[in-house]
Enzyme design. Structure first.
Site, PDB file in Angstrom:
ATOM      1  N   GLY A  45       0.807  -1.220   0.000  1.00  0.00           N
ATOM      2  CA  GLY A  45       0.000   0.000   0.000  1.00  0.00           C
ATOM      3  C   GLY A  45       0.839   1.268   0.000  1.00  0.00           C
ATOM      4  O   GLY A  45       0.536   2.236  -0.712  1.00  0.00           O
ATOM      5  N   CYS A  46       1.898   1.278   0.783  1.00  0.00           N
ATOM      6  CA  CYS A  46       2.754   2.463   0.876  1.00  0.00           C
ATOM      7  C   CYS A  46       3.503   2.699  -0.435  1.00  0.00           C
ATOM      8  O   CYS A  46       3.706   3.843  -0.839  1.00  0.00           O
ATOM      9  CB  CYS A  46       3.722   2.323   2.045  1.00  0.00           C
ATOM     10  N   THR A  47       3.892   1.634  -1.094  1.00  0.00           N
ATOM     11  CA  THR A  47       4.562   1.758  -2.390  1.00  0.00           C
ATOM     12  C   THR A  47       3.605   2.368  -3.403  1.00  0.00           C
ATOM     13  O   THR A  47       3.961   3.316  -4.119  1.00  0.00           O
ATOM     14  CB  THR A  47       5.089   0.392  -2.865  1.00  0.00           C
ATOM     15  N   ASN A  50       3.125   6.102  -2.699  1.00  0.00           N
ATOM     16  CA  ASN A  50       4.288   6.902  -3.086  1.00  0.00           C
ATOM     17  C   ASN A  50       4.427   7.015  -4.599  1.00  0.00           C
ATOM     18  O   ASN A  50       4.805   8.068  -5.110  1.00  0.00           O
ATOM     19  CB  ASN A  50       5.559   6.334  -2.449  1.00  0.00           C
TER      20      ASN A  50
END
Length: 171
Positions: A45-47, A50
């Protein structure tokens, strides 16, 4: 600490970025600032989040907005994450949770019935006056950056904040 409400002064902080430079929020008065808080580098999710912010960076820049991703990861981990995915956003390291706690992002979370403290995925749009303009609880990652970009565009139109002019080369 609780999440600052729209209209309240944005808590100032200073963190080190993935370029090993200091980022101090108060140095960016006069420009919209987008702070997106995320739990951890190099997770699915964070990838995605970003990468989506990176994809929108040309438009954020055109609006004169400063965009900073903040997580409790170290500068070194941010550098590795940035290079692995060719990210074009500024990543600020907050392992001591100075900004994370100042913005009320360190919260009780629950996963598979287990409760733990962690970073709540959230984005704060700060106006050129240094006040919180809008808070986005990122319940859905896909399309989140576009939603924040639309709000930034509306803020720039509402406040009449002009994007920085390009410098002319000296002759």
């Amino acid at each position: 600490m609780t999440v600052p409400a729209p209209g309240s002064p944005a808590p100032d902080f200073e963190l080190i970025t993935d370029s090993y430079e200091k980022f101090r929020l108060s140095d960016h008065l006069g420009h919209p600032v987008v702070l997106y808080f995320y739990p951890q580098d190099d997770t699915e999710g964070c990838t995605l989040e970003n990468i989506e912010f990176t994809d929108q960076m040309p438009e954020f820049r055109r609006l004169g907005a400063v965009v900073v991703g903040i997580s409790p990861d170290t500068v070194e981990k941010h550098c590795s994450f940035r290079d692995k995915y060719n990210l074009g956003v500024v990543l600020a390291a907050d392992p001591e949770r100075k900004a994370i706690e100042a913005y009320g992002i360190w919260q009780l979370k629950k996963l598979w019935g287990v409760e733990y403290m962690g970073v709540k995925r959230m984005t704060v749009l700060i106006g050129p006056d240094g006040k919180v303009a809008e808070v986005f609880h990122a319940t859905r990652i896909k399309g989140h950056a576009e939603k924040v970009l639309a709000a930034t565009r509306a803020l720039v139109e509402r406040t009449g904040t002009a994007p920085p002019k390009a410098r002319r080369p000296r002759r």
